[in-house]
Design a protein around this motif. Structure first.
Motif, PDB file in Angstrom:
ATOM      1  N   PHE A 267       0.703  -1.264  -0.032  1.00  0.00           N
ATOM      2  CA  PHE A 267      -0.237   0.195  -0.091  1.00  0.00           C
ATOM      3  C   PHE A 267       0.608   0.842  -0.408  1.00  0.00           C
ATOM      4  O   PHE A 267       0.703   2.444  -1.091  1.00  0.00           O
ATOM      5  CB  PHE A 267      -1.106  -0.090   1.097  1.00  0.00           C
ATOM      6  CG  PHE A 267      -2.141   1.120   1.242  1.00  0.00           C
ATOM      7  CD1 PHE A 267      -3.523   0.654   0.308  1.00  0.00           C
ATOM      8  CD2 PHE A 267      -2.442   2.182   1.979  1.00  0.00           C
ATOM      9  CE1 PHE A 267      -4.106   2.013   0.387  1.00  0.00           C
ATOM     10  CE2 PHE A 267      -3.095   3.170   1.977  1.00  0.00           C
ATOM     11  CZ  PHE A 267      -4.293   3.234   1.235  1.00  0.00           C
ATOM     12  N   PRO A 268       2.000   1.641   0.638  1.00  0.00           N
ATOM     13  CA  PRO A 268       2.917   2.260   0.557  1.00  0.00           C
ATOM     14  C   PRO A 268       3.023   2.631  -0.763  1.00  0.00           C
ATOM     15  O   PRO A 268       3.272   4.001  -0.928  1.00  0.00           O
ATOM     16  CB  PRO A 268       3.897   2.578   1.244  1.00  0.00           C
ATOM     17  CG  PRO A 268       3.472   0.850   3.348  1.00  0.00           C
ATOM     18  CD  PRO A 268       2.087   0.950   2.214  1.00  0.00           C
ATOM     19  N   ARG A 275      -0.402   7.895  -6.158  1.00  0.00           N
ATOM     20  CA  ARG A 275      -0.663   8.447  -6.254  1.00  0.00           C
ATOM     21  C   ARG A 275       0.055  10.008  -5.793  1.00  0.00           C
ATOM     22  O   ARG A 275      -0.203  11.244  -4.574  1.00  0.00           O
ATOM     23  CB  ARG A 275      -1.714   8.464  -4.485  1.00  0.00           C
ATOM     24  CG  ARG A 275      -2.464   7.341  -3.873  1.00  0.00           C
ATOM     25  CD  ARG A 275      -4.148   7.894  -4.747  1.00  0.00           C
ATOM     26  NE  ARG A 275      -5.472   7.609  -5.349  1.00  0.00           N
ATOM     27  CZ  ARG A 275      -6.808   7.839  -4.817  1.00  0.00           C
ATOM     28  NH1 ARG A 275      -7.014   8.873  -5.278  1.00  0.00           N
ATOM     29  NH2 ARG A 275      -7.055   6.923  -4.856  1.00  0.00           N
ATOM     30  N   ASP A 276       1.257   9.740  -6.017  1.00  0.00           N
ATOM     31  CA  ASP A 276       2.344  10.830  -5.560  1.00  0.00           C
ATOM     32  C   ASP A 276       2.700  11.520  -5.202  1.00  0.00           C
ATOM     33  O   ASP A 276       2.798  12.522  -3.941  1.00  0.00           O
ATOM     34  CB  ASP A 276       2.026  11.848  -7.155  1.00  0.00           C
ATOM     35  CG  ASP A 276       1.230  11.623  -8.143  1.00  0.00           C
ATOM     36  OD1 ASP A 276       2.602  10.409  -8.723  1.00  0.00           O
ATOM     37  OD2 ASP A 276       0.273  11.763  -8.964  1.00  0.00           O
ATOM     38  N   LEU A 277       2.524  10.426  -3.508  1.00  0.00           N
ATOM     39  CA  LEU A 277       3.115  11.088  -2.325  1.00  0.00           C
ATOM     40  C   LEU A 277       4.353  10.744  -1.857  1.00  0.00           C
ATOM     41  O   LEU A 277       4.916   9.970  -2.285  1.00  0.00           O
ATOM     42  CB  LEU A 277       2.330   9.968  -1.343  1.00  0.00           C
ATOM     43  CG  LEU A 277       1.338  10.643  -0.689  1.00  0.00           C
ATOM     44  CD1 LEU A 277       0.209  11.021  -1.607  1.00  0.00           C
ATOM     45  CD2 LEU A 277       0.685  10.067   0.521  1.00  0.00           C
ATOM     46  N   LEU A 282       4.855   9.930   3.339  1.00  0.00           N
ATOM     47  CA  LEU A 282       4.151   8.636   3.490  1.00  0.00           C
ATOM     48  C   LEU A 282       3.676   8.286   5.073  1.00  0.00           C
ATOM     49  O   LEU A 282       3.649   6.928   4.998  1.00  0.00           O
ATOM     50  CB  LEU A 282       5.362   7.586   2.687  1.00  0.00           C
ATOM     51  CG  LEU A 282       4.954   6.758   1.586  1.00  0.00           C
ATOM     52  CD1 LEU A 282       6.181   5.806   0.495  1.00  0.00           C
ATOM     53  CD2 LEU A 282       3.497   7.238   0.761  1.00  0.00           C
ATOM     54  N   LYS A 283       4.631   8.807   5.782  1.00  0.00           N
ATOM     55  CA  LYS A 283       4.251   8.773   7.616  1.00  0.00           C
ATOM     56  C   LYS A 283       3.006   8.504   7.355  1.00  0.00           C
ATOM     57  O   LYS A 283       2.372   8.175   8.067  1.00  0.00           O
ATOM     58  CB  LYS A 283       4.335   9.824   8.002  1.00  0.00           C
ATOM     59  CG  LYS A 283       6.896   9.990   7.981  1.00  0.00           C
ATOM     60  CD  LYS A 283       6.838  11.598   8.452  1.00  0.00           C
ATOM     61  CE  LYS A 283       8.226  11.266   8.852  1.00  0.00           C
ATOM     62  NZ  LYS A 283       8.911  12.152   9.934  1.00  0.00           N
ATOM     63  N   ILE A 284       1.863   8.872   6.775  1.00  0.00           N
ATOM     64  CA  ILE A 284       0.611   8.691   6.432  1.00  0.00           C
ATOM     65  C   ILE A 284      -0.290   7.193   7.327  1.00  0.00           C
ATOM     66  O   ILE A 284      -1.351   7.666   7.233  1.00  0.00           O
ATOM     67  CB  ILE A 284      -0.572   9.879   5.386  1.00  0.00           C
ATOM     68  CG1 ILE A 284      -2.279   9.938   5.837  1.00  0.00           C
ATOM     69  CG2 ILE A 284       0.214   8.690   4.010  1.00  0.00           C
ATOM     70  CD1 ILE A 284      -1.513  10.521   6.947  1.00  0.00           C
ATOM     71  N   GLY A 339     -10.317  11.680  -4.722  1.00  0.00           N
ATOM     72  CA  GLY A 339      -8.809  12.040  -3.767  1.00  0.00           C
ATOM     73  C   GLY A 339      -8.754  12.076  -2.392  1.00  0.00           C
ATOM     74  O   GLY A 339      -8.982  10.339  -2.235  1.00  0.00           O
ATOM     75  N   LEU A 340      -7.819  12.087  -1.922  1.00  0.00           N
ATOM     76  CA  LEU A 340      -6.577  10.867  -1.511  1.00  0.00           C
ATOM     77  C   LEU A 340      -7.381  11.137   0.015  1.00  0.00           C
ATOM     78  O   LEU A 340      -7.413   9.921   0.629  1.00  0.00           O
ATOM     79  CB  LEU A 340      -5.094  11.555  -1.056  1.00  0.00           C
ATOM     80  CG  LEU A 340      -4.809  10.960  -0.084  1.00  0.00           C
ATOM     81  CD1 LEU A 340      -4.212   9.763  -0.577  1.00  0.00           C
ATOM     82  CD2 LEU A 340      -3.034  12.033   0.044  1.00  0.00           C
TER      83      LEU A 340
END
Length: 461
Positions: A267-268, A275-277, A282-284, A339-340
């Motif tokens: 998933f990360p 999602r271009d994080l 990615l701490k989310i 949306g994220l």
């Protein structure tokens, strides 16, 4: 001295064992870039080291439960924790891919044993109405361990040991920081053994349990076993492998556990690529582990409340699992949401459902299998989990990477013949295809359990 609620203190110990279990396995992942550079490992070699761990983990699942049944909960968990802690410390001695692979293989052989041994502890100390909650509580330790591992091992690995303890840093050589991280995290496991040996006994042999709690456990055990026709003799391997419940639960975990493996390992990468994080953003992903913890607790609490209302344990687990299965069709919308925040909200619901399902399917093993053979059956069933995880890794990798010009790793080659038609079908389809597949896995497994006859065990224990 008597301790009120002794059974819950045992769960606290199992919780911390699970925390240490996941910290030790995640140490390599958290420090991978540094270790790869120091040991001159490319990504293919790193993947092979991970695969070796998974192979050892699967092998250990098949035998660790038998060990737990033979030597008992107290001795077996002492053995498993000591074994994996020592091999985690020995990882500090790695000088190349071969030695690192050997130590991680040893780690895998030890780490799998905690789960069948912990399930035996629950069967010995808890009535049916509390088992799912007890399993949920110690399973939450795994999600906590995975969450905090980077925040523990990265500071340990980057500390300036050369200035503070130059003698130790010099003796360990290149990569002293990450080597010390392995030593200290392994040492924590050896320290855990002290309270475990001091506290754990079966209820009837414990000097710490109160008379009221012992009476409650014995009364519940007598009531739950009243309808059982099983003898006190442990099942043979033939009995384990011809028991319908073994295969129903193994197949159900093989089908559904890949969902949780995906959220842990892929998933990360999905958030990064689709999602271009950024690495910092990615701490989310901490919300995933928080949701997993919530699911572990809710799955146990709700199931236990249903049992308290007079519903048989097996039926209770299946009602909770049905609700979880009905939530999983949200999965495709995770990838299609624009949306994220919407995507992450949907992810939280599916992860909660996936973990609540996992807690209850684990409880089913405790509900339907006699205590004397619980560890063996649990370990065989759990082996389906790791096999499902390996298959998921290969399928998702094919979906998101497309054809590769690099030589296949040994594990890829071993499964190639079996999975080649599926891999060719999904090649290059992207993450969206996997999110769609996840919508159907839990409903399919629930139908398998229902029509496969899991309800026939509703009155056995």
């Amino acid at each position: 001295m008597k301790i009120k609620g002794m059974r819950w203190w045992i769960i606290v110990l199992l919780f911390f064992a699970a925390v240490l279990n996941y910290i030790d396995r995640q140490t390599l992942s958290a420090l991978a870039p540094t270790i790869q550079a120091d040991l001159d490992m490319d990504d293919q070699a790193y993947a092979n080291v991970i695969n070796i761990f998974l192979i050892a983990y699967t092998i250990a699942y098949l035998i660790s439960g038998r060990v737990a049944d033979k030597i008992g909960t107290r001795a077996s968990l002492f053995f498993f924790v000591a074994w994996w802690s020592i091999f985690n410390m020995l990882t500090a001695a790695s000088r190349g891919v071969t030695s690192l692979s050997f130590y991680r293989f040893g780690l895998g052989l030890g780490e799998a044993g905690i789960w069948p041994a912990a399930s035996k502890a629950v069967s010995e100390w808890f009535p049916a109405k509390e088992r799912a909650l007890a399993i949920g509580l110690y399973t939450m330790g795994a999600t906590v361990g995975a969450t905090i591992a980077p925040y523990i091992v990265i500071p340990l690995a980057t500390y300036n040991y050369a200035e503070v303890v130059p003698g130790i840093a010099e003796s360990l050589g290149q990569g002293a920081g990450w080597r010390i991280a392995f030593i200290l995290t392994g040492l924590a496991g050896l320290i855990w053994l002290i309270p475990w040996l001091m506290i754990y006994r079966k209820p009837e042999k414990s000097k710490l349990i109160t008379a009221d709690e012992l009476a409650m456990i014995q009364t519940a055990s007598t009531t739950e076993d009243a309808g059982s026709t099983e003898t006190a003799q442990a099942w043979s391997w033939k009995q384990v492998l011809t028991f319908r419940g073994t295969w129903l639960l193994l197949l159900a975990r093989l089908i559904t556990d890949p969902v949780w493996y995906f959220y842990q390992f892929w998933f990360p990468k999905y958030l990064s690529s689709d999602r271009d994080l950024s690495q910092e953003q990615l701490k989310i992903t901490w919300v995933i582990y928080a949701a997993a913890g919530v699911g572990s607790l809710l799955g146990g609490i709700i199931s236990g409340q249903i049992v308290k209302k007079g519903v048989f344990p097996v039926a209770s687990r299946m009602w909770v699992m049905l609700f979880c299965a009905l939530l999983m069709p949200l999965s495709p919308f995770i990838a299609s949401a624009t949306g994220l925040n919407t995507s992450l909200t949907l992810t939280v619901f599916t992860v909660i459902a996936a973990l609540a399902w996992l807690i209850n399917i684990s409880s089913l093993v405790v509900d339907i299998v006699p205590k004397h053979s619980l560890g063996t059956v649990f370990s065989v069933v759990a082996a389906g989990s790791t096999l499902g995880g390996i298959i998921m890794n290969m399928i998702v990798a094919a979906m998101v990477t497309g054809p590769s010009n690099k030589p296949a790793g040994f594990l890829d080659s071993a499964f190639h013949t079996l999975l080649d038609p599926i891999l060719n079908l999904v090649q290059g389809q992207g993450y969206g295809q996997w999110f769609l597949i996840m919508a159907f896995l839990h409903p399919l497994a629930w139908l398998l359990l229902k029509f496969g006859g899991i309800y026939r065990y509703s009155t056995d224990k």
